[in-house]
Design an enzyme around this catalytic site. Structure first.
Site, short mmCIF file in Angstrom:
data_model
loop_
_atom_site.label_atom_id
_atom_site.label_comp_id
_atom_site.label_asym_id
_atom_site.label_seq_id
_atom_site.Cartn_x
_atom_site.Cartn_y
_atom_site.Cartn_z
CG ASP A 169 -2.11 0.60 1.30
OD1 ASP A 169 -2.25 1.60 0.59
OD2 ASP A 169 -3.01 0.13 2.03
CG ASP A 178 -4.27 5.81 1.01
OD1 ASP A 178 -5.05 4.97 1.49
OD2 ASP A 178 -4.16 6.97 1.43
CG ASP A 229 -10.37 2.64 5.62
OD1 ASP A 229 -9.72 2.93 6.64
OD2 ASP A 229 -9.93 2.82 4.47
C1 NOJ Z 1 -7.44 5.39 2.96
C2 NOJ Z 1 -7.00 4.37 3.95
O1 NOJ Z 1 -7.62 3.15 3.67
C3 NOJ Z 1 -7.36 4.93 5.31
O2 NOJ Z 1 -7.18 3.98 6.31
C4 NOJ Z 1 -6.55 6.18 5.55
O3 NOJ Z 1 -6.95 6.77 6.76
C5 NOJ Z 1 -6.74 7.20 4.43
N1 NOJ Z 1 -6.68 6.59 3.14
C6 NOJ Z 1 -5.69 8.28 4.49
O4 NOJ Z 1 -4.47 7.82 4.01
#
Ligand code: NOJ
Length: 533
Positions: free
Chosen positions: A110, A206, A321
């Site tokens: 990632d 991301d 998330d």
């Molecule tokens: C998406 C990621 O999945 C999340 O966990 C993160 O807080 C945000 N992008 C910011 O990088």
């Protein structure tokens, strides 16, 4: 009503390893701790590669493990070229990759190139003065516009050192890179090459449609509910070009894969970033964003992916998330959780299992503010207090936004000291770890874990489940039925979320899983005609 559906799919014949792969997401802090510090690490994870292999998954997605103050658990990178010491070092990372490859498992990592931690050397230089060579690596303005942070509150932070403010789409400690500056792109290309040279098989990019490629423009308008509409801050014009260049860089190496996280639930927005010169696949939140269970809604999302996406969609119900599949859609009913897994692993697309789903892990709930670790939960709690809410009300709001729900440590066994110690882990273990864990389920042929293994093995062995188009995609009385066809193989999948029913099985059907006596939350998978090439 039963209805068939015309395929809108690119020719499936083009073979790609990622089309044949079931991926497994590992949330770095939470998978397996080897040194008792309460955080997972590469040594612990390497020891669990046999377990991952036994699942049958052929791809791992690692969330960020780079050096980071971990305000957002690694999505705030302070050095792209170093492994955070909590997780080990580069040698440990190399061992992990080598051992994964020995087991025929690919590893994608990632990368966060929308922003860095404010601890990153580039930012530390950038903030020193207006004429610092790194000033333009970030976005500095005399005046903030109305753009909001994704975590709540304003997206701008004033810095008294140079009397300007910088843009941060996420936490204050996560400053957005300035993609108008060609040097940023060059730096990022070097980062990609560094990890490609070390043998990674691809990347998860991301929030890649958040890149600020045009700079700061107008204030965003508000909708009728007073919520900001992200018109100018997302999907800026240069984003596609930036992606193309990233893809070209990755194409300097053979056979790599990119999946992009596109912050949007609009399929028209998502699909524009997919393609040969762009991303291989995007995370479309069709299943991921369903708030509560509805068989019809599942079907509608399946159909929407089929008719709107010209390339492979991705299939997932959970991630770091969002709340866990088992609590959210399955409502803690293991049969339904399994039926949903069947859907994810037999539908058309690239499946991503979130760690712990295979044993039915449930949401982790914070009982007090002190227990919230997630920056999004914490920020929303504080904003609620600032708005005058009581601590109790603020906790409800904080919990609503809190992503810790799915981040509690993997439940390996009852021996807390051998894995995560409840007292030390960065987030407490779920209290049910003593009864719900891998060790117990490994010896039980009826367990969720055993069923997942069986299902993944089925997907791995049937090309129609990897490459097949839909010959039929229908729903009747909450029973989803599809047929996937590839060469002469026709695989029928029935997933019954409705009342018990008996399916009239054709004579020459070869049952792969289930029986025609379909109970509620039950399945039947059979091959109708088959001539293997
Ligand atoms: C998406 C990621 O999945 C999340 O966990 C993160 O807080 C945000 N992008 C910011 O990088």
């Amino acid at each position: 009503m039963l209805s068939s559906c015309n395929s809108n799919f690119e020719p499936t014949a083009e073979k790609q390893w990622w089309k044949e792969t079931v991926f497994y997401e590992i949330y770095m802090p939470s998978f397996k701790d080897s040194n008792g510090d309460g955080y997972s690490d590469f040594k612990g994870m390497t020891n669990k590669l046999d377990y991952i292999e036994s699942l049958g998954v052929k791809g791992i997605w690692l969330t960020p493990f780079f050096k980071s103050p971990k305000v957002d658990n690694g999505y705030d990178i302070s050095d792209y070229l170093q492994v955070d010491e909590t997780y080990g070092n580069l040698d440990d990372f190399n061992t992990f990759i080598t051992e994964a490859h020995k087991r025929d498992i690919k590893v994608i990592i990632d990368i966060v190139v929308n922003h860095t931690s404010t601890d990153h050397r580039w930012f530390q230089e950038s903030r020193k003065s207006k004429d610092n060579p790194y000033r333009d690596y970030y976005i500095w303005e005399d005046q903030a516009n109305n753009w909001e942070s994704f975590f709540g509150g304003k997206a701008w932070e004033y810095d008294s050192l140079t009397s300007q403010c910088y843009y941060h789409k996420f936490a204050i400690e996560m400053a957005d890179l300035n993609w108008q500056n060609p040097k940023v792109l060059e730096e990022v290309q070097d980062v990609f090459r560094f990890w490609l040279d070390l043998g990674v098989d691809g990347f998860r990019l991301d929030v890649i449609n958040f890149l600020t490629t045009e700079g700061i423009t107008l204030d965003n308008p508000m909708d009728e509910n007073g919520k900001q509409k992200h018109i100018y801050d997302l999907d800026q014009k240069g984003v596609k070009q930036a992606m193309k260049t990233i893809k070209e860089t990755i194409n300097e190496y053979d056979n790599r894969f990119i999946v992009g996280e596109i912050g949007s639930d609009k399929i028209e927005v998502l699909k524009q970033y997919q393609g040969k010169e762009l991303l291989d696949v995007v995370f479309n939140f069709n299943f991921g964003s369903i708030p509560e269970f509805s068989a019809q809604r599942l079907f509608d999302e399946l159909q929407s992916m089929e008719s709107n996406m010209s390339n492979y969609p991705t299939l997932f119900f959970g991630s770091h998330d969002m709340p866990r599949l088992h609590s959210r859609l399955a409502e803690e009913n293991p049969n339904r959780a399994y039926a949903l897994a069947v859907l994810m692993l037999t539908a058309k697309g690239v499946p991503f299992i979130y760690f712990g789903e295979e044993i039915g892990m449930k949401n982790h709930i914070a009982n007090s503010f002190d227990e919230i670790r997630d920056v999004q939960g914490v920020t929303n709690y504080h904003l609620a207090i600032e708005e005058g809410k009581t601590a109790e009300e603020a906790l409800i709001i904080g919990n609503k936004h809190n992503r810790d729900k799915s981040r509690s440590p993997m439940q390996w066994n009852t021996d807390t000291l051998a894995g995560f110690s409840s007292s030390k882990s960065w987030i407490p273990l779920n209290p049910d770890y003593e009864t719900l864990n891998v060790a117990i389920q490994e010896n039980d042929l009826e367990s969720m874990l055993s069923k997942y293994k069986q299902l993944i093995a089925l997907r791995n062995s049937e090309p129609a489940l990897q490459y097949g188009d839909y010959e039929k995609l229908s729903i009747q009385d909450d029973c989803i039925h599809f047929i996937r066809t590839y060469n002469d193989e026709k695989i029928n999948v029935l997933i019954n979320f409705g009342k018990p029913m008996v399916f009239d099985l054709p004579e020459n059907a070869n049952i792969l899983l289930g029986t025609p006596m379909l109970q509620t939350d039950d399945l039947l998978i059979f091959i109708l005609s088959q001539t293997k090439p």
